[in-house]
Design a protein around this motif. Sequence first.
Motif, short mmCIF file in Angstrom:
data_model
loop_
_atom_site.label_atom_id
_atom_site.label_comp_id
_atom_site.label_asym_id
_atom_site.label_seq_id
_atom_site.Cartn_x
_atom_site.Cartn_y
_atom_site.Cartn_z
N GLY A 1 12.99 2.90 4.51
CA GLY A 1 12.05 3.93 4.99
C GLY A 1 10.63 3.42 5.00
O GLY A 1 9.90 3.58 5.99
N ASN A 2 10.22 2.77 3.90
CA ASN A 2 8.87 2.19 3.86
C ASN A 2 8.71 1.15 4.96
O ASN A 2 7.67 1.07 5.61
N TYR B 1 -4.53 13.59 -6.73
CA TYR B 1 -3.98 12.41 -6.03
C TYR B 1 -4.52 12.27 -4.60
O TYR B 1 -4.98 11.19 -4.20
N HIS C 1 -2.77 5.17 -7.98
CA HIS C 1 -1.94 6.34 -7.68
C HIS C 1 -0.67 6.36 -8.55
O HIS C 1 -0.19 7.42 -8.92
N VAL D 1 12.69 8.26 7.76
CA VAL D 1 14.05 7.76 7.55
C VAL D 1 14.67 8.60 6.44
O VAL D 1 14.04 8.84 5.41
N GLN E 1 -6.63 9.28 -2.41
CA GLN E 1 -6.12 8.75 -1.13
C GLN E 1 -7.19 8.87 -0.03
O GLN E 1 -7.35 7.97 0.80
N ASP F 1 5.59 11.71 6.09
CA ASP F 1 5.34 12.44 4.84
C ASP F 1 3.89 12.36 4.36
O ASP F 1 3.49 13.13 3.51
N GLN F 2 3.12 11.41 4.89
CA GLN F 2 1.72 11.26 4.45
C GLN F 2 0.72 11.94 5.39
O GLN F 2 -0.49 11.88 5.17
N PRO G 1 9.67 7.94 12.10
CA PRO G 1 8.65 8.66 11.34
C PRO G 1 9.16 9.09 9.96
O PRO G 1 8.39 9.19 9.02
N VAL H 1 1.15 5.30 8.63
CA VAL H 1 1.94 5.90 7.54
C VAL H 1 3.19 6.55 8.10
O VAL H 1 3.29 6.81 9.30
N GLY H 2 4.13 6.87 7.20
CA GLY H 2 5.27 7.70 7.58
C GLY H 2 4.82 9.15 7.67
O GLY H 2 3.73 9.51 7.20
N ILE I 1 0.56 1.48 -0.42
CA ILE I 1 1.91 1.82 -0.88
C ILE I 1 1.91 1.80 -2.40
O ILE I 1 1.25 0.95 -3.02
N GLN I 2 2.61 2.75 -3.00
CA GLN I 2 2.66 2.79 -4.47
C GLN I 2 3.61 1.71 -5.00
O GLN I 2 4.75 1.64 -4.54
N ASP J 1 -9.61 6.12 -0.57
CA ASP J 1 -9.02 4.84 -0.14
C ASP J 1 -9.37 4.51 1.31
O ASP J 1 -9.65 3.36 1.64
N MET K 1 14.56 9.30 2.65
CA MET K 1 14.87 8.13 1.82
C MET K 1 13.65 7.90 0.93
O MET K 1 12.52 7.89 1.42
N LYS L 1 11.91 6.20 -3.00
CA LYS L 1 12.02 5.33 -4.17
C LYS L 1 12.46 6.12 -5.38
O LYS L 1 13.02 5.56 -6.32
P1 TYM Z 1 4.57 5.63 -0.53
O1 TYM Z 1 4.36 4.54 -1.53
O2 TYM Z 1 5.46 6.76 -0.93
O3 TYM Z 1 5.15 5.04 0.81
C1 TYM Z 1 4.53 3.95 1.51
C2 TYM Z 1 4.63 4.19 3.00
O4 TYM Z 1 6.00 4.34 3.39
C3 TYM Z 1 6.16 5.56 4.12
N1 TYM Z 1 7.49 6.12 3.85
C4 TYM Z 1 8.38 6.46 4.78
N2 TYM Z 1 8.35 6.40 6.12
C5 TYM Z 1 9.45 6.81 6.79
N3 TYM Z 1 10.57 7.29 6.18
C6 TYM Z 1 10.65 7.36 4.83
N4 TYM Z 1 11.75 7.80 4.24
C7 TYM Z 1 9.51 6.94 4.07
N5 TYM Z 1 9.25 6.88 2.74
C8 TYM Z 1 8.01 6.38 2.62
C9 TYM Z 1 5.06 6.47 3.61
O5 TYM Z 1 4.76 7.50 4.52
C10 TYM Z 1 3.93 5.49 3.42
O6 TYM Z 1 3.26 5.27 4.65
N6 TYM Z 1 0.34 8.20 -1.05
C11 TYM Z 1 0.93 7.05 -0.41
C12 TYM Z 1 0.25 5.74 -0.74
C13 TYM Z 1 -1.21 5.72 -0.43
C14 TYM Z 1 -1.80 5.66 0.88
C15 TYM Z 1 -3.20 5.64 0.66
C16 TYM Z 1 -1.28 5.63 2.17
C17 TYM Z 1 -2.22 5.73 -1.34
N7 TYM Z 1 -3.42 5.69 -0.69
C18 TYM Z 1 -4.12 5.59 1.72
C19 TYM Z 1 -2.20 5.57 3.24
C20 TYM Z 1 -3.58 5.56 3.01
C21 TYM Z 1 2.37 6.93 -0.88
O7 TYM Z 1 2.74 7.38 -1.95
O8 TYM Z 1 3.18 6.20 -0.05
#
Ligand code: TYM
Length: 330
Positions: free
Chosen positions: A16-17, A125, A42, A184, A129, A146-147, A182, A143-144, A7-8, A132, A194, A196
């Motif tokens: 959501g996270n 970026y 990241h 939010v 990942q 979006d990933q 999956p 992950v959510g 997570i960043q 990682d 949703m 940050k």
């Molecule tokens: P990040 O920091 O934006 O979010 C962290 C995790 O929260 C999930 N997430 C959500 N899930 C549901 N609804 C939402 N509204 C919502 N917003 C965020 C994201 O999907 C994530 O799982 N690139 C990644 C961080 C990362 C990473 C990795 C993840 C870096 N290296 C290796 C997995 C594996 C990111 O910016 O997540």
Amino acid sequence: MRVVSGIQPTGNLHLGNYLGAIRQWVDMQDRAESLFFLADLHALTVVIDPRELASNTIEMAATLIAAGIDPDRAILFNQARVPAHAELCWLLQGTARMGWLNRMTQWKDKAGKNREGASVGLFTYPVLQAADVLAYQATHVPVGDDQKQHLELARDIATKFNQDFGVELFTLPEPFISPAAPRVMSLRDGSAKMSKSDPSDASRINLVDSDDVMAGKFRKARTDAEPLPAEMAGLAERPEARNLVTIYAALAGTGGDAVLAEFAGQGFGQFKPALADLAIATLGPIRDRMVRLLDDRDHVAVTLEKGAERARTLAGPTLLAAQKAMGLQV
Ligand code: TYM
């Protein structure tokens, strides 16, 4: 089975996270060897104040521990303290294709029209990942939604690397997407997730929000004037209402139809306070634990360093094998 996710450490952890990722992390740490990290490298892809990054990293680590990540069971660390992430990222730069990265929706969204002015890091970026997860031979990545695209890219990079160098080195990671939540959505706009980075704080529930702030945000959440239907199918055209019911169901650990069976025919005047109470009951104790953990920031920093040491040991052999495969070890 090996679980890896990150997570960043930018801004606050939000609902959501929590529902999309962290809750799955907590569940999985008991079932598999798990590594969770603060993706501080990241975070460097956008302009960031160094002091803010350092304190966000500690605060987010404390929130993860407060939410149930146990640093004795899971390996918790910050990415920058494990050099294998950046090293493997460079090795994979020759494998990743410009066309693949150009298709990433996050890159398109974040760079917007100003591609020439975007940082190179923002473009590459997803290669970091990929590093990682590949560095640890991850099998599952919670992950959510979006990933998902970034994880598919990690699989493509792993497959091409294995083929190009004729090795069976990298395990193909499977994204594990929370079935309950999956994606939010924003409390202000049912078509935006949703996030940050949304300038409106009212769009998200932060895990650090006080009970009153949480209740106020739910009260002001955008909805419509219709009563709730008896089944989720009746919410197909009502994204804001669907989002609130989905959040309720995810927090309660049931399905949307079960929630609607209880609230069918009622309006948001009744539903929103019930949702706020449920959210406060779940998130309030996490916030309070986090505040206590932050009384001793040095202890959190030491915990991260211990995690980094364990992570370095696990990533070492894969990095070495990649170097060997590429002719870097003579
Ligand atoms: P990040 O920091 O934006 O979010 C962290 C995790 O929260 C999930 N997430 C959500 N899930 C549901 N609804 C939402 N509204 C919502 N917003 C965020 C994201 O999907 C994530 O799982 N690139 C990644 C961080 C990362 C990473 C990795 C993840 C870096 N290296 C290796 C997995 C594996 C990111 O910016 O997540």
